[in-house]
Design an enzyme around this catalytic site. Structure first.
Site: not given
Ligand SMILES: [Zn+2]
Ligand SMILES: *[C@@H]1O[C@H](CO)[C@@H](O)[C@H](O)[C@H]1NC(C)=O
Ligand SMILES: *[C@@H]1O[C@H](CO)[C@@H](O)[C@H](O)[C@H]1NC(C)=O
Length: 354
Positions: A72, A98, A100, A123
């Site tokens: 992910h 992590h 995005h 994040h």
């Molecule tokens: Zn996140």
């Protein structure tokens, strides 16, 4: 947002079935979901919001950290010795960070500001130190605190990101894990930790638990084009497919407040009462986009006033000088005319010689 929180059933979710998330994870359909689009016209200034203060973020290279491609995102596990000790109502300790991101053609941040999506978002997930684990904390209101910052493309190579980006290749396949040496994690965040938005929300991935105290920094992080490409184009999930556009769209506010720790729209180099940013890129990254400029002009600093006064003095002097030169020339003309009358013949003779 937290891969280990997939719940007892361990359902599989993906960014292709976002609209189905609430079937397996009912909280994803809740009224306090994340991310959101921050409308800066409707944020509420709160003078109680102190600068975020970090502790233990500068890790020794002797420490090893686990970096994982969980299909992910890329996740870096963080030691609980890293803490937020200011700017939140309680002490929070780090669990993981992590990212995005989007793709070359689409930006991929989760939060937005005034309808604008940024190329990427980091994040850093923390949990309230009252609890013994991030999983336990995640089930209680105020249990989690996430620091979020936007990633943009900038002109310069960002050295602070290299200790992380240089290891992406080692986890390019879904499920791969590697160990990397510790580094200064604070360099993954913006310099200005005093300007941020604050609201109550959720994990942005299943199970979407509504227990996150969000901090979204107003200053952005800048990566060079090569670095941004590396983030966007290195990781794969299953079946050799590039892992891209791993973001959820903004969710309804449903009456929630979004607070801001700052009042002034822009902190430029010449704004009064603020410490000047330490590098010259700061003021532009505080307010990305070319429209930033109009906003720092209304107040004139001392420097501007002096410039205007000297400008006027110079103009007056220049006009006076011009007038003086013209008068002098006219006078010389007249006197040379009378002179030429006197020596008319001689002058003509001389001219003919030439
Ligand atoms: Zn996140
Ligand atoms: C978040 O929720 C807590 C607990 O209900 C509340 O005290 C706090 O004011 C809320 N924060 C914001 C930014 O609305
Ligand atoms: C920072 O705050 C200013 C003033 O509210 C706003 O115009 C700008 O869009 C914000 N940028 C980010 C990335 O939050």
């Amino acid at each position: 947002l937290i891969s280990s929180l997939t719940g007892p059933g361990h359902h599989h979710w993906s960014y292709q079935d976002i609209l189905e998330w609430d079937k397996d994870y009912p909280e994803c359909g809740g009224k306090a979901q994340s991310p959101i689009d921050v409308d800066t016209q409707h944020t509420v200034f709160d003078a109680q919001l102190r600068p975020i203060q970090l502790s233990g973020y500068n890790l020794s290279t002797a420490e090893t950290l686990e970096l994982e491609n969980n299909k992910h995102t890329v996740v870096l596990k963080l030691p609980g010795t890293m803490k937020i000790i200011g700017g939140l109502p309680e002490i929070y300790q780090a669990a993981q960070l992590h990212f995005h991101w989007g793709s070359k053609s689409n930006p991929g941040s989760e939060h937005m500001v005034n309808g604008r999506r940024f190329p990427g978002e980091i994040h850093v997930v923390h949990y309230n130190s009252e609890y013994t684990s991030v999983e336990k904390a995640a089930n209680h209101s105020g249990g989690l605190a996430v620091l979020a910052a936007f990633i943009e493309k900038g002109p310069d190579y960002n050295e602070g990101y290299e200790p992380l980006l240089s290891h992406l290749e080692a986890v390019k396949d879904g499920g791969q894990i590697t160990e990397i040496p510790g580094f200064d994690i604070s360099r993954l965040l913006p310099q200005r930790l005093d300007r941020y938005f604050r609201y109550n929300g959720s994990l942005t991935t299943p199970p979407c638990l509504q227990t996150v105290n969000w901090t979204i920094f107003n200053q952005t992080i800048r990566l060079s084009e090569t670095q941004l490409d590396l983030l966007e184009d290195t990781l794969h999930h299953d079946h050799d497919q590039l892992l891209q556009e791993n973001f959820r769209d903004p969710q309804k506010l449903n009456g929630r407040n979004v607070l801001s720790s700052f009042k002034a729209p822009v902190v430029g180099r010449k704004a009064a009462g603020e410490a000047p940013p330490s590098d010259s890129d700061d003021s532009s990254s505080l307010n990305p986009g070319t429209d930033a400029h109009g906003e720092d002009d209304p107040q004139l600093g001392t420097g501007d006033m002096l410039a205007i006064i000297f400008g006027i003095l110079f103009a007056v002097t220049a006009v006076a000088f011009y007038v003086y030169v013209r008068k002098t020339r006219k006078r010389n003309h007249r006197s040379s005319d009378s002179k030429s009358n006197v020596i008319y013949k001689a002058a003509t003779a001389e001219e003919n010689v030439v």
